[in-house]
Design a protein around this motif. Structure first.
Motif, PDB file in Angstrom:
ATOM      1  N   ASP A   1       0.820  -1.219   0.000  1.00  0.00           N
ATOM      2  CA  ASP A   1       0.000   0.000   0.000  1.00  0.00           C
ATOM      3  C   ASP A   1       0.849   1.263   0.000  1.00  0.00           C
ATOM      4  O   ASP A   1       0.431   2.310   0.481  1.00  0.00           O
ATOM      5  CB  ASP A   1      -0.948   0.025   1.206  1.00  0.00           C
ATOM      6  N   GLY A   2       2.069   1.197  -0.528  1.00  0.00           N
ATOM      7  CA  GLY A   2       2.934   2.367  -0.582  1.00  0.00           C
ATOM      8  C   GLY A   2       3.714   2.619   0.692  1.00  0.00           C
ATOM      9  O   GLY A   2       4.372   3.641   0.829  1.00  0.00           O
ATOM     10  N   GLY A   3       3.643   1.704   1.636  1.00  0.00           N
ATOM     11  CA  GLY A   3       4.358   1.883   2.889  1.00  0.00           C
ATOM     12  C   GLY A   3       5.151   0.645   3.248  1.00  0.00           C
ATOM     13  O   GLY A   3       5.177  -0.341   2.509  1.00  0.00           O
ATOM     14  N   CYS A   4       5.803   0.711   4.372  1.00  0.00           N
ATOM     15  CA  CYS A   4       6.590  -0.404   4.875  1.00  0.00           C
ATOM     16  C   CYS A   4       5.893  -0.946   6.123  1.00  0.00           C
ATOM     17  O   CYS A   4       5.747  -0.227   7.107  1.00  0.00           O
ATOM     18  CB  CYS A   4       8.005   0.063   5.207  1.00  0.00           C
ATOM     19  N   LEU A   5       5.437  -2.185   6.058  1.00  0.00           N
ATOM     20  CA  LEU A   5       4.682  -2.786   7.152  1.00  0.00           C
ATOM     21  C   LEU A   5       5.581  -3.719   7.963  1.00  0.00           C
ATOM     22  O   LEU A   5       6.249  -4.583   7.402  1.00  0.00           O
ATOM     23  CB  LEU A   5       3.483  -3.566   6.619  1.00  0.00           C
ATOM     24  N   PHE A   6       5.567  -3.518   9.277  1.00  0.00           N
ATOM     25  CA  PHE A   6       6.318  -4.351  10.201  1.00  0.00           C
ATOM     26  C   PHE A   6       5.313  -5.189  10.984  1.00  0.00           C
ATOM     27  O   PHE A   6       4.563  -4.655  11.796  1.00  0.00           O
ATOM     28  CB  PHE A   6       7.116  -3.490  11.190  1.00  0.00           C
ATOM     29  N   GLY A   7       5.293  -6.493  10.723  1.00  0.00           N
ATOM     30  CA  GLY A   7       4.456  -7.391  11.517  1.00  0.00           C
ATOM     31  C   GLY A   7       5.124  -7.577  12.871  1.00  0.00           C
ATOM     32  O   GLY A   7       6.306  -7.883  12.946  1.00  0.00           O
ATOM     33  N   ILE A   8       4.378  -7.358  13.934  1.00  0.00           N
ATOM     34  CA  ILE A   8       4.968  -7.401  15.272  1.00  0.00           C
ATOM     35  C   ILE A   8       4.443  -8.600  16.037  1.00  0.00           C
ATOM     36  O   ILE A   8       3.235  -8.821  16.112  1.00  0.00           O
ATOM     37  CB  ILE A   8       4.683  -6.093  16.036  1.00  0.00           C
ATOM     38  N   GLY A   9       5.367  -9.356  16.596  1.00  0.00           N
ATOM     39  CA  GLY A   9       4.998 -10.511  17.397  1.00  0.00           C
ATOM     40  C   GLY A   9       4.341 -11.579  16.557  1.00  0.00           C
ATOM     41  O   GLY A   9       4.618 -11.731  15.372  1.00  0.00           O
ATOM     42  N   ASP A  10       3.458 -12.327  17.182  1.00  0.00           N
ATOM     43  CA  ASP A  10       2.760 -13.408  16.503  1.00  0.00           C
ATOM     44  C   ASP A  10       1.379 -12.984  16.018  1.00  0.00           C
ATOM     45  O   ASP A  10       0.597 -13.806  15.583  1.00  0.00           O
ATOM     46  CB  ASP A  10       2.618 -14.602  17.453  1.00  0.00           C
ATOM     47  N   SER A  11       1.085 -11.692  16.094  1.00  0.00           N
ATOM     48  CA  SER A  11      -0.247 -11.218  15.724  1.00  0.00           C
ATOM     49  C   SER A  11      -0.324 -10.907  14.237  1.00  0.00           C
ATOM     50  O   SER A  11       0.675 -10.897  13.532  1.00  0.00           O
ATOM     51  CB  SER A  11      -0.595  -9.963  16.534  1.00  0.00           C
ATOM     52  N   LEU A  12      -1.519 -10.629  13.776  1.00  0.00           N
ATOM     53  CA  LEU A  12      -1.741 -10.245  12.385  1.00  0.00           C
ATOM     54  C   LEU A  12      -1.863  -8.727  12.301  1.00  0.00           C
ATOM     55  O   LEU A  12      -2.829  -8.185  11.791  1.00  0.00           O
ATOM     56  CB  LEU A  12      -3.007 -10.908  11.841  1.00  0.00           C
TER      57      LEU A  12
END
Length: 189
Positions: free
Chosen positions: A136-147
């Motif tokens: 979506d034009g950004g940088c996504l950091f998935g944190i932990g075991d969550s969605l």
């Protein structure tokens, strides 16, 4: 008039050891839970900390009434519950998340402004990142075991507004160019 039954007697070593153990276990468990909350480290840490907190609670429930009735040690008896209440207050106030963000903001911003390729993640600052992806034009950091996690968008852009649906991130403002995101796996049926 004072009788022998109403006077406090010195506590036994076993009682002192049990109360110190309950306070130490409660303090260690609360610190582990707060640290785990801040870093999103591991579910196993949470399970072990909760078990330690339960053991501290059982010790306290057995020995606290003895301390109050026989030894008149009210201050010592109140230490473990006070530690737990302070820990709950700190967690509810969101202090672990704020401290983790304060310690990790520059490292995460640097990682987001660098190459934001699909990666498995690792530690960024003091936060365990499970995945890094460009979307979506950004940088996504998935944190932990969550969605979910944190997303960084360049200064001249904003995240798209998605109608909540399956597998589409929904963004909420967090701090400046940073947004929290969550992903729903259901389409509302």
């Amino acid at each position: 008039m004072t009788t022998v039954e109403t006077e406090a007697v010195p506590p036994t070593r076993r009682w002192v050891l049990a109360m110190r153990t309950s306070v130490a276990l409660a303090t260690g468990a609360i610190l582990a839970l707060l640290l785990n909350d801040a870093t999103e480290f591991d579910l196993l840490v949470t399970v072990v900390a909760v078990l330690a907190l339960l053991v501290a609670g059982v010790l306290w429930m057995v020995f606290a009434p003895i301390g109050c009735a026989r030894y008149r040690r009210y201050g010592t008896v109140l230490l473990a519950p006070l530690v737990v209440l302070i820990g709950i207050g700190v967690a509810v106030a969101g202090i672990p998340d704020r401290v983790a963000w304060w310690l990790s903001e520059s490292a995460m911003t640097e990682a987001a402004q660098g190459e934001c390729d699909d990666a498995d993640g690792g530690w960024v600052g003091v936060v365990r990142v499970s995945s890094i992806a460009s979307q979506d034009g950004g940088c996504l950091f998935g944190i932990g075991d969550s969605l979910g996690g944190l997303a960084h968008f360049p200064a001249d852009s904003r995240p798209p507004v998605h109608v909540p649906s399956a597998y589409r991130p929904v963004y909420t403002p967090f701090d400046g160019n940073w947004y929290r995101f969550s992903v729903d796996l259901h389409d509302g049926h």
